[in-house]
Design an enzyme around this catalytic site. Structure first.
Site, mmCIF file in Angstrom:
data_model
loop_
_atom_site.group_PDB
_atom_site.id
_atom_site.type_symbol
_atom_site.label_atom_id
_atom_site.label_comp_id
_atom_site.label_asym_id
_atom_site.label_seq_id
_atom_site.Cartn_x
_atom_site.Cartn_y
_atom_site.Cartn_z
ATOM 1 N N HIS A 110 0.851 -1.192 0.000
ATOM 2 C CA HIS A 110 0.000 0.000 0.000
ATOM 3 C C HIS A 110 0.883 1.237 0.000
ATOM 4 C CE1 HIS A 110 -3.116 2.864 1.146
ATOM 5 N NE2 HIS A 110 -3.970 1.936 0.752
ATOM 6 N N ASP A 157 -8.007 -5.074 -0.278
ATOM 7 C CA ASP A 157 -8.487 -5.946 -1.368
ATOM 8 C C ASP A 157 -8.157 -7.413 -1.168
ATOM 9 O OD1 ASP A 157 -7.617 -3.184 -3.338
ATOM 10 O OD2 ASP A 157 -9.658 -3.952 -3.081
#
Ligand code: SDX
Length: 427
Positions: free
Chosen positions: A306, A363
């Site tokens: 991320h 996700d």
């Protein structure tokens, strides 16, 4: 004495003000840099560059903290409804009972979508990706609502917000129904927002449809977890497009397109495809971890890493637990959940991932729940968009109400210097 940053260029020292946010984040205000020094900064991917100040969402990537308008994501996911969170993000406060009732009633005013939208959706081939259809339909809403929104009118803004939340949900379900060859369902104003989505997605005229409360609750929580995430790729897109004073629907349509990318919201679909590939390959997670580490191999561990979180994504922790709860409650045994857990454990013990602070993101587990809820893989990123819609709206409104200038970055030119034109005969 307010803090300043000093920069020495060609023997001249320039001073720039430092701004401090409400959570003590620091930024150097370089808005006068080019005017004073002739220099600009350059920062591909904006990894070190703030585009705005915002009161909506706070992330602390090192601590793994996420708050919407000061409320922790843990509290909101466990104690609020998605519509309460929509209201909070957009209007700044959690609604009281009468405010929530008015919000839901106003959304219900706009749940009937113009029938001519069906002609547009019929124009798509059956195998068109849902995100491409949704982006087009969202932009098409402008054709049916051409009057520009006066952002200074609270009443117009309130109605536009409710209209957007209503129409986007119905259109999202129509994308699925069209691909499945099923008749398009209408919103039922006697039922709740999230329950309606499931009904519009799965109800068929030949049978009565009753939404499973476990599924409604799980989806409501998933939508909350996706509702906003400060200046991510799609939200920044919505803000930049909106900064030209393009309308709300056009800006959101652009956000849908940005979210579609597999490095962003499209990752939830890519994660399931990756887990299925690992399962089909015999479940050897180490083989895929090696591929992810191999610089000559374009393969990445989807759902990992991320830009901001260099710790666990707090949403991933909540979704991982919800995946266990939902699959147990529904009696679903999905082997890819075990593969996901094995993959996560192996990656978190691997030096390559540890050294780069690569953890599971939002996700990584979400697709496992969506699949257990009966949502097809190609619709996973549409689910992300439905969740992110209130964040896009809130951020677009903040940008417009703050009177932010049109987003127009500078560049450093590295192409040819001036050269004389050559006639074609001499080329
Ligand atoms: C979302 O921004 C947001 O807030 C987004 C989001 C939201 O709510 O809006 O949180 C939603 O988009 C989550 C991210 C979903 N994407 C994926 O899961 C795709 C896989 N992840 C990556 O592609 C990547 O981690 C990004 C795109 C998420 C972040 O990329 P960055 O910040 O540009 O980091 P990078 O590409 O510079 O990577 C740093 C290093 C590199 O290695 P080195 O060059 O240092 O050797 O980490 C490596 C990368 O190769 N790396 C990975 C990896 N992610 C980063 N290696 C293997 N697998 C991965 N997934």
């Amino acid at each position: 004495m307010s803090e300043v940053a000093k920069l020495e260029l060609d023997g001249t020292v320039y001073e720039f003000p430092v701004i401090t946010g409400s959570e003590n984040e620091k930024a150097i205000d370089i808005s006068k840099l080019r005017g004073n020094s002739g220099y600009i900064t350059i920062d591909p991917g904006f990894k070190n560059t703030g585009s705005c100040v915002s009161e909506i969402t706070f992330l602390d990537g090192e601590q793994g903290i996420l708050r919407y308008r000061g409320y922790s994501i843990e509290d909101l996911a466990n104690k609020a409804s998605f519509l309460e969170v929509c209201y909070l993000l957009i209007f700044g406060e959690l609604p009281n009972k009468s405010e929530l009732a008015k919000f839901e009633a106003t959304i219900r005013k706009y749940t009937l979508v113009n029938e001519e939208m069906k002609d547009i959706i019929d124009g798509f081939p059956k195998n068109a990706h849902p995100m491409g259809i949704l982006s087009s339909l969202t932009s098409a809403l402008t054709a049916f609502n051409p009057k520009p929104l006066n952002v200074e009118s609270d009443e117009q803004v309130y109605e536009a917000v409710c209209k957007t939340l209503a129409k986007f949900l119905v259109l999202s379900s129509w994308v699925h129904r069209k691909r499945e060859g099923f008749p398009l369902n209408y919103y039922d104003n006697s039922k709740g927002y999230v329950e309606n989505f499931l009904r519009m997605m799965f109800a068929i005229p030949t049978e009565e449809y009753k939404a499973d409360p476990v599924i409604v609750d799980a989806l409501d929580k998933l939508l909350i977890l996706h509702a906003d995430h400060e200046q991510n790729c799609s939200t920044s897109t919505v803000r930049v497009v909106g900064s030209s004073h393009a309308g709300l629907f056009a800006s959101i349509s652009a956000g849908v397109s940005a979210l579609w990318g597999p490095l962003h919201g499209g990752a939830n679909q890519a994660v399931i495809e990756m887990l299925e590939a690992i399962k089909a390959d015999g479940g050897d997670v180490e083989k895929f971890i090696a591929k992810a580490k191999d610089k000559d191999d374009p393969f990445r561990l989807m759902g990992f890493g991320h830009r901001v979180y260099k710790n666990f994504d707090p949403r991933a922790k909540i979704i991982k637990k919800a995946a266990d709860d939902v699959l147990n409650s529904l009696g679903v045994n999905d082997p890819v959940l075990d593969i996901a857990k094995t993959l996560e454990k192996a990656a978190l013990e691997d030096e390559y991932f540890k050294a780069r602070n690569l953890y599971p993101n939002v996700d990584f587990y979400s697709g496992i729940i969506y699949r257990a809820l009966g949502i097809p893989t190609e619709m996973f990123t549409v689910m992300f968009a439905i969740g992110r819609l209130p964040g896009w709206i809130a951020q677009w409104l903040e940008m417009r109400k703050n009177g932010e200038p049109i987003g127009r970055p500078r560049q450093v030119y590295t192409g040819s210097n001036l050269r004389d034109f050559k006639d074609i005969a001499s080329r």
